[in-house]
Design an enzyme around this catalytic site. Structure first.
Site, PDB file in Angstrom:
ATOM      1  N   HIS A 154       0.975   0.103  -5.488  1.00  0.00           N
ATOM      2  CA  HIS A 154       0.847   1.237  -4.571  1.00  0.00           C
ATOM      3  C   HIS A 154      -0.248   0.990  -3.542  1.00  0.00           C
ATOM      4  CE1 HIS A 154      -0.628   5.502  -3.760  1.00  0.00           C
ATOM      5  NE2 HIS A 154       0.526   5.409  -3.137  1.00  0.00           N
ATOM      6  N   GLU A 198       1.142  -1.069  -0.850  1.00  0.00           N
ATOM      7  CA  GLU A 198       1.968  -0.246   0.040  1.00  0.00           C
ATOM      8  C   GLU A 198       1.117   0.340   1.160  1.00  0.00           C
ATOM      9  OE1 GLU A 198       3.392   4.219   0.204  1.00  0.00           O
ATOM     10  OE2 GLU A 198       3.853   3.283  -1.725  1.00  0.00           O
ATOM     11  N   HIS A 199      -0.075   0.835   0.813  1.00  0.00           N
ATOM     12  CA  HIS A 199      -0.988   1.366   1.828  1.00  0.00           C
ATOM     13  C   HIS A 199      -1.433   0.265   2.790  1.00  0.00           C
ATOM     14  CE1 HIS A 199      -2.228   5.555   0.445  1.00  0.00           C
ATOM     15  NE2 HIS A 199      -1.332   5.173  -0.452  1.00  0.00           N
ATOM     16  N   GLU A 247      -5.879  10.358  -3.769  1.00  0.00           N
ATOM     17  CA  GLU A 247      -4.487  10.715  -4.054  1.00  0.00           C
ATOM     18  C   GLU A 247      -4.287  10.887  -5.556  1.00  0.00           C
ATOM     19  OE1 GLU A 247      -0.005   8.834  -3.358  1.00  0.00           O
ATOM     20  OE2 GLU A 247      -1.710   8.039  -2.227  1.00  0.00           O
TER      21      GLU A 247
END
Length: 448
Positions: free
Chosen positions: A70, A73-74, A150
């Protein structure tokens, strides 16, 4: 991704075919570097959806770097030497489109929804970040803080998020579904830019990716553009994943989570089969139907009985995700009404399965469920983005989009007897994990 929503969503295609409205099949091909491309022509509007899926998700991570899929992904939005940070998103926005990405246990995907004439531009930019992504320490430090926040927002500060995380950590011992997609906080706090770079270099390659294009396009032109921009990227040696088989569970597991909340919650997760072989895995289709009978429409069994008639629960639900690279769970959950304990609601949820195991469902109920699902999913399947999502999920989980029609046939053939059989077969305490939310006083309320 819920297989019952995907598969039953596809059933309306069969309804169309039966009424003479034939849909064009998707076309697929491989580039010389091993990248797969699937194109579904849909000429109803002058738009296109472009997606690139990487078969690398949180299940491919290792202890100590959970969440790195993840995080990468950022980082994919931090730019390349040719296209600096924000270039892709700004370009898509100027075109009146939108772009984003998402990470799953099984895959990571990037997409753009754009006017058809802009497909080549976004394809060029997506190919560029597949091979030329830049990793600056300042960018990484910024994004890792975003990811940690997040995590706080989605899990640490959300009682339901904590329960789900605890449930999966208890249900899976050896399989990497044990850890959350967003990662453990300690791993995020100790992650480095090199961890993200290593993940990118290991998994982000054309021979580990599938491009999906749906829209007002010509498959031959898409192929030419794919060869022009992605075809020149060199393949990488992708290591074969070692088997990570979850040990056989021998008894119920229980976990309780104390968190600030107004209402308690109970979640029951049973280990059941995932879809591996379209022809042989008959139980999967019956489990899909069972989940839908329980919680697939407004007056499904769980809500009709436990909420409306008996008023034992404020809310109830059932979920079954069989399209997965790893093991699958069949989940029942509910929030009890005031005066009803989580233990009482747990017993009542189990009894709903037991009643189907004992008495089955009627042919009329089965047909009603199927037709309601078909009609409810027509709009969803009318979406180009929805079509691209379904194709990508089937490809990433090893089933392949060519099997969609066969799966529809299998679902249409499910009988009441098969639904009753799976209700008898899979719902014992030996395969059960139970997670409960124990409410504590909310921070903004005085304790009496």
């Amino acid at each position: 991704m819920k297989i019952r929503k995907i598969l039953f969503g596809l059933m309306f295609v069969l309804f169309w075919v039966q009424n003479g409205l034939h849909a064009e099949p998707a076309k697929e091909f491989y580039l010389e570097n091993g990248m797969k491309v699937v194109v579904k022509e849909d000429h109803r509007a002058p738009v296109a959806v472009h997606m690139v899926w990487y078969r690398a998700g949180s299940m491919d991570e290792t202890n100590g770097t959970t969440g790195v899929a993840h995080v990468l992904e950022h980082m994919m939005f931090k730019g390349t030497p040719k296209y600096p940070e924000g270039s892709l998103s700004k370009t898509v926005a100027k075109l009146g489109g939108k772009d984003n990405a998402f990470t799953n246990t099984d895959y990571t995907a990037y997409f753009q929804q754009i006017p058809r004439d802009s497909l080549e531009k976004v394809m060029e930019m997506e190919a560029d970040r597949m091979s030329n992504l830049q990793f600056k320490e300042k960018d990484f430090q910024k994004e890792i803080r975003v990811v940690m926040e997040e995590r706080r927002w989605r899990t640490d500060d959300q009682p339901e998020g904590r329960v789900d995380e605890a449930l999966r950590a208890a249900a899976f011992v050896a399989h990497p579904y044990h850890w959350p997609v967003i990662g453990w906080m300690n791993d995020l706090q100790n992650m480095t830019v090199d961890d993200a770079r290593n993940w990118y270099e290991k998994w982000y390659a054309p021979n580990n990716a599938t491009m999906v294009v749906v829209g007002d396009v010509d498959a031959r032109n898409v192929r030419k553009m794919a060869e022009k921009y992605f075809g020149k990227i060199r393949p990488k040696k992708i290591a074969s994943a070692k088997p990570q088989v979850e040990p056989v569970q021998r008894g119920v597991k229980r976990v309780a989570v104390s968190a600030p909340a107004e209402n308690p919650l109970v979640v029951l997760a049973y280990k059941v089969p995932a879809l591996r072989d379209v022809e042989k895995d008959e139980d999967v289709y019956a489990l899909d139907v069972l989940a839908t009978v329980l919680d697939g429409y407004d007056n499904a069994r769980l809500s009709a009985s436990l909420v409306r008639q008996e008023q034992m629960a404020v809310s109830v639900g059932a979920d079954y995700s069989a399209l997965s690279r790893g093991p699958a769970l069949f989940v029942l959950e509910g929030t009890p009404t005031r005066g009803i304990s989580v233990e009482e609601l747990e017993k009542r949820l189990k009894r709903e399965i037991s009643e189907i195991a004992k008495n089955g469902i009627s042919p009329q109920e089965l047909e009603r469920v199927k037709m309601q699902l078909i009609s409810s999913q027509i709009y969803k399947r009318d979406s180009m983005f929805g079509q691209a999502m379904e194709i990508g999920v089937f490809e990433m989980n090893g089933i392949g989009q060519k099997q969609i029609d066969r799966i529809i046939e299998k679902l249409k053939a499910v009988t009441p007897e098969q639904v009753q059989q799976v209700a008898r077969k899979y719902f014992s305490d030996d395969s059960l994990t139970v997670a409960t939310l124990v409410p504590v006083a909310l921070p903004d309320k005085a304790v009496e």
